[in-house]
Design a protein around this motif. Sequence first.
Motif, short mmCIF file in Angstrom:
data_model
loop_
_atom_site.label_atom_id
_atom_site.label_comp_id
_atom_site.label_asym_id
_atom_site.label_seq_id
_atom_site.Cartn_x
_atom_site.Cartn_y
_atom_site.Cartn_z
N THR A 70 0.81 -1.20 0.00
CA THR A 70 0.00 0.00 0.00
C THR A 70 0.86 1.27 0.00
O THR A 70 0.42 2.35 -0.36
CB THR A 70 -0.90 -0.06 1.26
N VAL A 220 2.37 9.64 6.97
CA VAL A 220 1.77 10.95 6.76
C VAL A 220 1.42 11.59 8.10
O VAL A 220 1.80 12.73 8.38
CB VAL A 220 0.49 10.84 5.89
N VAL A 249 4.73 14.99 2.77
CA VAL A 249 3.35 15.28 2.41
C VAL A 249 2.55 15.63 3.67
O VAL A 249 1.79 16.60 3.70
CB VAL A 249 2.71 14.08 1.68
N LYS A 253 0.82 19.26 4.61
CA LYS A 253 -0.59 19.35 4.98
C LYS A 253 -0.75 20.13 6.29
O LYS A 253 -1.57 21.04 6.40
CB LYS A 253 -1.13 17.93 5.15
N GLN A 256 0.07 23.84 5.91
CA GLN A 256 -1.02 24.57 5.26
C GLN A 256 -2.15 24.81 6.25
O GLN A 256 -2.74 25.88 6.30
CB GLN A 256 -1.52 23.78 4.05
N ARG A 257 -2.45 23.81 7.04
CA ARG A 257 -3.52 23.94 8.03
C ARG A 257 -3.19 25.00 9.07
O ARG A 257 -4.08 25.67 9.60
CB ARG A 257 -3.68 22.61 8.77
N LEU A 276 3.39 10.98 -5.20
CA LEU A 276 2.65 11.82 -4.26
C LEU A 276 3.15 13.26 -4.25
O LEU A 276 2.37 14.20 -4.09
CB LEU A 276 2.82 11.25 -2.85
N VAL A 278 4.12 15.19 -6.54
CA VAL A 278 3.66 16.10 -7.59
C VAL A 278 2.15 16.17 -7.60
O VAL A 278 1.56 16.84 -8.43
CB VAL A 278 4.16 15.68 -8.99
N ILE A 279 1.52 15.46 -6.73
CA ILE A 279 0.06 15.47 -6.69
C ILE A 279 -0.44 16.61 -5.83
O ILE A 279 -1.48 17.19 -6.08
CB ILE A 279 -0.44 14.09 -6.21
N VAL A 280 0.33 16.95 -4.83
CA VAL A 280 -0.09 18.03 -3.94
C VAL A 280 0.29 19.39 -4.52
O VAL A 280 1.08 19.48 -5.46
CB VAL A 280 0.55 17.86 -2.55
N GLU A 281 -0.28 20.42 -3.97
CA GLU A 281 0.07 21.79 -4.33
C GLU A 281 0.54 22.54 -3.09
O GLU A 281 -0.20 22.55 -2.10
CB GLU A 281 -1.17 22.51 -4.89
N GLU A 283 3.91 21.49 -5.42
CA GLU A 283 4.63 20.24 -5.59
C GLU A 283 5.87 20.26 -4.70
O GLU A 283 6.48 21.31 -4.50
CB GLU A 283 5.02 20.06 -7.06
N GLU A 326 8.34 23.52 -6.43
CA GLU A 326 7.80 24.73 -5.81
C GLU A 326 8.02 24.82 -4.31
O GLU A 326 8.18 25.90 -3.77
CB GLU A 326 6.29 24.83 -6.08
#
Lengths: 334, 334
Positions: A70, A220, A249, A253, A256-257, A276, A278-281, A283, A326
């Motif tokens: 996973t 995470v 990641v 998160k 940002q919070r 993962l 490059v999936i978040v903003e 990157e 970024e």
Amino acid sequence: MATIRDVAKLAGVSVATISRFLNKNGYVNEETKLRVEQAIKTLQYEPNAMARGLAGRKTGTIALIFPDITNPFFAELARAVEDVARMYGYTVILCNSDNQADKEQTYIRVLKQRYVDGILFASYSLRSDDVDALNNEKIPFIMLDRAPRETSCTVVSSKHLEGAQQAVQHLLDEGCTKIAHIYGPQDTVTGRERFMGYEQSVKHFPWYSPSLVEPGYFRVDGGMEAVENLMKRHPDIDGIFAGNDTMAVGALKKLQRMGVRVPDQVALCGFDGIDLTVIVEPEITTVAQSIYDMGMLSTRLLIKKIEGDNSEDQTHLFDVKLIPRESTRRKRKE
Amino acid sequence: MATIRDVAKLAGVSVATISRFLNKNGYVNEETKLRVEQAIKTLQYEPNAMARGLAGRKTGTIALIFPDITNPFFAELARAVEDVARMYGYTVILCNSDNQADKEQTYIRVLKQRYVDGILFASYSLRSDDVDALNNEKIPFIMLDRAPRETSCTVVSSKHLEGAQQAVQHLLDEGCTKIAHIYGPQDTVTGRERFMGYEQSVKHFPWYSPSLVEPGYFRVDGGMEAVENLMKRHPDIDGIFAGNDTMAVGALKKLQRMGVRVPDQVALCGFDGIDLTVIVEPEITTVAQSIYDMGMLSTRLLIKKIEGDNSEDQTHLFDVKLIPRESTRRKRKE
DNA sequence: AAACGATGTGTAACCGGTTACCTATTTCAT
DNA sequence: ATGAAATAGGTAACCGGTTACACATCGTTT
């Protein structure tokens, strides 16, 4: 289902000839070959792998033991392993160990019973004597990211230490003046070496303090928690090096919070190079391992071993590559 | 390695007795049992799976054929399958088909050779006659999310249509007045049914137009591209239902890049319930499938079949559950 | 007492290949 | 001409289990 004897009868030869034809060893006359080929086709004959395995002690099966499919890192690895294995006519057995020693032991037992031709380990709970045992039983195996002390075996790994240093240097280059580290489990080579790389790169700075590191367990939520603790202790942190991407990641998160701007207020760098990032903003900048290549190489090495390669056990170290994105692109001070 | 005959000799009985003891069938005297147990322990005897397979036509192996282990949905599925399989003493073979029919064919051939006891399909390229062939050869198998027409077989799936309707309804409830759909491959049941669910839920609205749908190929980049096209055509879209979470993640990414606020300006809902949806910010509302449970059930059903369950083939439909998260949490108009 | 079923165990064939060993023919260098 | 080497292919043992069948013993039923 047709058997080799059926084919032999139809082609008017003995089973030995069929076997020789199939395995391309020994001499078989060209004309005979044609007749055999024909017979195989008419009977839709498929050799029975079970019988082959029993007689020839080869099953065409390799096992992949790792913590958890996973986890994207291991998923990509598994993909590479399966691709290469298929190319060589091998089949891959999947084993999730959850890093639990007992599960691993059970697997090894079962896999021995099943006569797997070789094992690829990317799990950490294996003890030195287990490795010895495998060596004694002459079961070919390869270790990923784990070098058991004292026992010789083939290891495939990355330059974790160097990569960690690159990461920290990159953060420094981007103008960071206080860099924290979220570290992974210290009973893993990966977690340990990356920690060391960080430490060596920052310990001579006046701002360095041992309270700038926090565990994140390669998870995470671990990354999230770590960030919280770090920022509480040192609100002026402006750079974070996470020991793997999953934690990075989580860190992103949480930042940002908390309303912390990435990268302007805090720059963030991970390790591994999984999708993962490059999936978040934004990157996430990461030190990429050649995951797929590592999987390919280790599988190739394993198959070579299985097929009789007796050359010295070697340690293969892959280069890592910093990919600036970024999450570390800070406006430079003029 | 010790064989059954070694054990027999040491215990002073015949091989038949050992076999009976091991397989718990036939009579064995209590005292004899003790002696056999002792002998097995001293010799560290492990029955050879290869020989067992050959003699008993059972290998204790099941194969899992799906598009790509790298896809989190399938990774989680694989995890469940492996967990259950291990519990029942089975071993799992991993097969990535990339949805290519030829790869699947090759796998089926190889797996037959290897006498896998059963196959779990979560891949889409299988044709009806392939299914028939499997049925004819009496190889137990289960289909995930794919019901071949006309042939009977056991299917495990989710209520995709209902789920899609729930998703759209949720967007409507949150005040969306123009909802687009990013759809997955229409040659998959999942892609098709979710599309239908969307269509049925919105077609009676005056704002509905066929140009509100766009393909996203179940991929992140597909989702990104789809959003771009949709927003170009309909800048006033205020809700998007993506046919799976991967595309939803891509959509979110693109929206953020375009400076579109989620959920205020556009609300976003995905489908599947993979972890990716809680890794991004804002977390994405999704229609969650019970992925792990589906994996568990299908594996259990398969093993039952393998072990002689002859009951009618059935279709098992799992409920889905909408999980509201930030990506659809809109300030209500009073 | 005879018959029968349950219990307990051994013998040997069988699953479907591989391969060591043997025989026979042909080719070719000396 | 001759022996070695290469070519071609058959026989049967073997890999390590499972299981049908046979046989023996013992308790129970009729």
